[in-house]
Design a protein around this motif. Structure first.
Motif, PDB file in Angstrom:
ATOM      1  N   LYS A 137      81.030  64.126  17.239  1.00 59.19           N
ATOM      2  CA  LYS A 137      80.045  65.080  17.759  1.00 59.19           C
ATOM      3  C   LYS A 137      80.193  66.464  17.146  1.00 59.19           C
ATOM      4  CE  LYS A 137      78.219  66.765  22.188  1.00 59.19           C
ATOM      5  NZ  LYS A 137      78.383  66.734  23.659  1.00 59.19           N
ATOM      6  N   PHE A 138      81.440  66.879  16.846  1.00 59.42           N
ATOM      7  CA  PHE A 138      81.688  68.222  16.316  1.00 59.42           C
ATOM      8  C   PHE A 138      82.469  68.132  15.012  1.00 59.42           C
ATOM      9  CE2 PHE A 138      81.659  68.683  20.985  1.00 59.42           C
ATOM     10  CZ  PHE A 138      80.581  69.544  21.119  1.00 59.42           C
ATOM     11  N   GLY A 139      82.074  68.961  14.045  1.00 61.96           N
ATOM     12  CA  GLY A 139      82.860  69.108  12.829  1.00 61.96           C
ATOM     13  C   GLY A 139      84.069  69.976  13.093  1.00 61.96           C
ATOM     14  N   MET A 140      84.965  70.064  12.109  1.00 63.08           N
ATOM     15  CA  MET A 140      86.191  70.827  12.296  1.00 63.08           C
ATOM     16  C   MET A 140      85.905  72.310  12.547  1.00 63.08           C
ATOM     17  SD  MET A 140      89.449  70.989  12.540  1.00 63.08           S
ATOM     18  CE  MET A 140      90.091  69.426  11.951  1.00 63.08           C
ATOM     19  N   LYS A 156      86.233  53.521  18.845  1.00 62.39           N
ATOM     20  CA  LYS A 156      85.318  54.658  18.927  1.00 62.39           C
ATOM     21  C   LYS A 156      84.287  54.626  17.807  1.00 62.39           C
ATOM     22  CE  LYS A 156      87.040  58.742  17.956  1.00 62.39           C
ATOM     23  NZ  LYS A 156      87.719  60.057  18.113  1.00 62.39           N
ATOM     24  N   ARG A 157      84.706  54.141  16.640  1.00 61.78           N
ATOM     25  CA  ARG A 157      83.807  54.124  15.485  1.00 61.78           C
ATOM     26  C   ARG A 157      83.481  52.705  15.009  1.00 61.78           C
ATOM     27  NH1 ARG A 157      87.500  58.164  14.447  1.00 61.78           N
ATOM     28  NH2 ARG A 157      86.655  60.272  14.389  1.00 61.78           N
ATOM     29  N   ALA A 158      84.365  51.753  15.281  1.00 61.20           N
ATOM     30  CA  ALA A 158      84.167  50.399  14.759  1.00 61.20           C
ATOM     31  C   ALA A 158      83.603  49.483  15.839  1.00 61.20           C
ATOM     32  CB  ALA A 158      85.499  49.843  14.250  1.00 61.20           C
ATOM     33  N   LYS A 159      83.045  48.368  15.401  1.00 59.79           N
ATOM     34  CA  LYS A 159      82.552  47.370  16.324  1.00 59.79           C
ATOM     35  C   LYS A 159      83.717  46.555  16.879  1.00 59.79           C
ATOM     36  CE  LYS A 159      78.081  46.822  13.999  1.00 59.79           C
ATOM     37  NZ  LYS A 159      77.156  45.864  13.330  1.00 59.79           N
ATOM     38  N   VAL A 160      83.473  45.924  18.008  1.00 56.77           N
ATOM     39  CA  VAL A 160      84.506  45.081  18.610  1.00 56.77           C
ATOM     40  C   VAL A 160      84.821  43.919  17.674  1.00 56.77           C
ATOM     41  CG1 VAL A 160      85.087  43.653  20.598  1.00 56.77           C
ATOM     42  CG2 VAL A 160      83.703  45.720  20.902  1.00 56.77           C
ATOM     43  N   LYS A 161      86.099  43.648  17.474  1.00 53.22           N
ATOM     44  CA  LYS A 161      86.495  42.573  16.572  1.00 53.22           C
ATOM     45  C   LYS A 161      86.031  41.216  17.090  1.00 53.22           C
ATOM     46  CE  LYS A 161      90.631  44.968  14.887  1.00 53.22           C
ATOM     47  NZ  LYS A 161      92.108  44.912  14.757  1.00 53.22           N
ATOM     48  N   ASP A 162      85.755  40.331  16.168  1.00 55.03           N
ATOM     49  CA  ASP A 162      85.294  38.991  16.533  1.00 55.03           C
ATOM     50  C   ASP A 162      86.336  38.246  17.360  1.00 55.03           C
ATOM     51  OD1 ASP A 162      82.905  39.395  15.201  1.00 55.03           O
ATOM     52  OD2 ASP A 162      83.636  38.519  13.319  1.00 55.03           O
ATOM     53  N   VAL A 163      87.608  38.564  17.130  1.00 52.54           N
ATOM     54  CA  VAL A 163      88.673  37.887  17.891  1.00 52.54           C
ATOM     55  C   VAL A 163      88.525  38.172  19.382  1.00 52.54           C
ATOM     56  CG1 VAL A 163      91.160  37.735  18.231  1.00 52.54           C
ATOM     57  CG2 VAL A 163      90.238  38.001  15.915  1.00 52.54           C
ATOM     58  N   PHE A 164      88.247  39.439  19.745  1.00 54.02           N
ATOM     59  CA  PHE A 164      88.075  39.788  21.150  1.00 54.02           C
ATOM     60  C   PHE A 164      86.845  39.099  21.732  1.00 54.02           C
ATOM     61  CE2 PHE A 164      90.277  43.987  20.000  1.00 54.02           C
ATOM     62  CZ  PHE A 164      91.509  43.448  20.288  1.00 54.02           C
ATOM     63  N   LYS A 165      85.779  39.015  20.947  1.00 53.01           N
ATOM     64  CA  LYS A 165      84.577  38.338  21.416  1.00 53.01           C
ATOM     65  C   LYS A 165      84.841  36.861  21.666  1.00 53.01           C
ATOM     66  CE  LYS A 165      81.325  41.367  18.948  1.00 53.01           C
ATOM     67  NZ  LYS A 165      80.241  41.406  17.924  1.00 53.01           N
ATOM     68  N   GLU A 166      85.575  36.240  20.750  1.00 54.19           N
ATOM     69  CA  GLU A 166      85.862  34.808  20.889  1.00 54.19           C
ATOM     70  C   GLU A 166      86.704  34.526  22.119  1.00 54.19           C
ATOM     71  OE1 GLU A 166      87.667  33.692  17.248  1.00 54.19           O
ATOM     72  OE2 GLU A 166      85.838  33.878  16.047  1.00 54.19           O
TER      73      GLU A 166
END
Length: 426
Positions: free
Chosen positions: A338-341, A399-409
């Motif tokens: 949301k905010f830059g440095m 926070k930035r990545a999608k949930v891993k397929d392992v967790f979905k499985e």
């Protein structure tokens, strides 16, 4: 007629020169010199106590004003209570909020306050409750942006410039022992000036358990200023990626006189290279301990999320440190999405203060039969318990990545078992 303006111009220049001289003299006497000597006049503590009293008064006025408005807004319209469809809206809203407000997502937003700290960013409505609060809020803006912000920017520029110049000069010394000693003093002095640039009020606990050379110091991560908060009390070797611009200049100056570890962008993903360089560093007992934030991202100071195992595979002593910020004076959490440095630092320098507590925990070593993940979880649990933080198993990278397929499985398998009746549902 032009010559009539000369006296006025001279007077204006003299007044400006005197003002600048007085400004820098006060800075040097009351802030820079105490930072160099490592002493305090107690001004920041008095300032913090005064702010707390003002916040208490503002919160009391806010509660009274809100109560009066609610009484006017919700006057009884009917003599007997009757059910209306609108009555269920509150429960519907709370139910939806419970679904949306999961334990991962809310760790990446600003921590909620029970009271108002006279900052617009903490609540957008409180300042309109009464005229007194509005006047006090406006006065706070003048103080923060007209007095505190210029003062803090001046101190920050002073600290950074001194760091660039003095570390470069120390690097030319031929004697390694003298160079190391002076480098430590220069870093401490500059970090203390930068801490004062944030009006940071820090309480260090258990200082007898502070780190020693030849180990790794790990801490929970809320903000980039965690570094100067810890380095204000002792010097560390920092680990990070090589940057350009002003940050790159600071990195190059620091590494000339001290043993920091900077990686090129192409090297960061090479786990074996990173582990080797870290292992070589901690094996040298003359070098300062490495400061690492194993979460890999900033969390909003309410919890500790999964520690990456890389720092715990080296096989050296780990010095845990817990950091807890007081959000009443300013929200230290950096929401990098949301905010830059620059905008984040501007928010920090325009806050009332940065108040936090730091706890040094007993050194920990990997036990027999314990793998790196188990060791990391044990250290994380100790930090969470000491700092009063929630211990979560989730990866902050969500926070930035999608949930891993392992967790979905895993969830899919669990649900399939429910459908076929292999799992009893209570």
């Amino acid at each position: 007629m032009a010559w009539f303006t000369f006296p006025a111009d001279n007077l204006l220049c003299r007044c400006l020169g005197i003002s600048i001289t007085v400004w820098f003299t006060l800075l040097f006497v009351f802030i820079i010199m105490p930072a160099v000597l490592g002493v305090s006049f107690g001004i920041r503590s008095f300032y913090m106590r005064t702010l707390l009293k003002i916040f208490e008064w503002a919160t009391l006025r806010m509660e009274l004003g809100a109560k009066e408005k609610n009484q006017e807004l919700y006057k009884p319209l009917r003599s007997e209570p009757e059910f209306e469809m609108a009555d269920i809206f509150y429960f519907c809203r709370r139910g939806v909020e419970s679904i949306v407000d999961d334990e991962v997502t809310k760790r990446f937003s600003a921590q909620e306050l029970k009271s108002w700290n006279l900052l617009t960013r903490s609540n957008y409505n409180f300042r309109h409750i009464s005229l007194r609060l509005t006047v006090l809020w406006g006065l706070g803006i003048l103080i923060r942006y007209g007095v505190l912000l210029p003062l803090r920017v001046t101190l920050a520029v002073t600290g950074i410039c001194l760091l660039l110049v003095l570390t470069t000069l120390v690097a030319f010394l031929p004697n390694a022992e003298l160079r190391s000693y002076l480098s430590e003093k220069v870093h401490l002095m500059c970090y203390r000036i930068c801490v004062r640039a944030l009006t940071a009020i820090i309480t260090y606990h258990n200082r007898y358990m502070i780190f020693s050379n030849g180990g790794i110091c790990v801490a929970n991560h809320t903000t980039p200023i965690d570094v100067i908060i810890l380095a204000n009390d002792g010097c560390y070797s920092l680990v990070g990626q090589v940057h350009g611009g002003l940050m790159g200049m600071v990195q190059r100056a620091m590494v000339k006189s001290s043993s920091h570890i900077w990686f090129e962008r192409s090297e960061v993903k090479d786990r074996h290279l990173v582990a080797k360089r870290l292992g070589d560093h901690v094996a040298d007992k003359t070098k300062q301990p490495i400061l690492v934030f194993p979460e890999g991202t900033c969390i909003n100071n309410t919890s500790v999320m999964m520690f990456k195992k890389g720092s715990f595979e080296i096989g050296c002593t780990v010095y845990p440190v817990a950091i807890k910020y007081d959000p009443r004076f300013g929200d230290a959490f950096w929401n990098s999405s949301k905010f830059g440095m620059v905008s984040y630092l501007l928010r920090m320098m325009s806050s009332w203060a940065i108040v936090c507590s730091v706890w040094y925990l007993p050194p920990m070593n990997r036990e027999e039969g314990e793998d790196a993940v188990q060791f990391a979880n044990r250290v994380k649990a100790a930090i969470a318990a000491q700092g009063g933080l929630v211990d979560l198993i989730w990866d902050g990278g969500l926070k930035r990545a999608k949930v891993k397929d392992v967790f979905k499985e895993e969830q899919q398998k669990l649900y399939s078992k429910v459908l076929v009746g292999r799992l009893s549902v209570h």
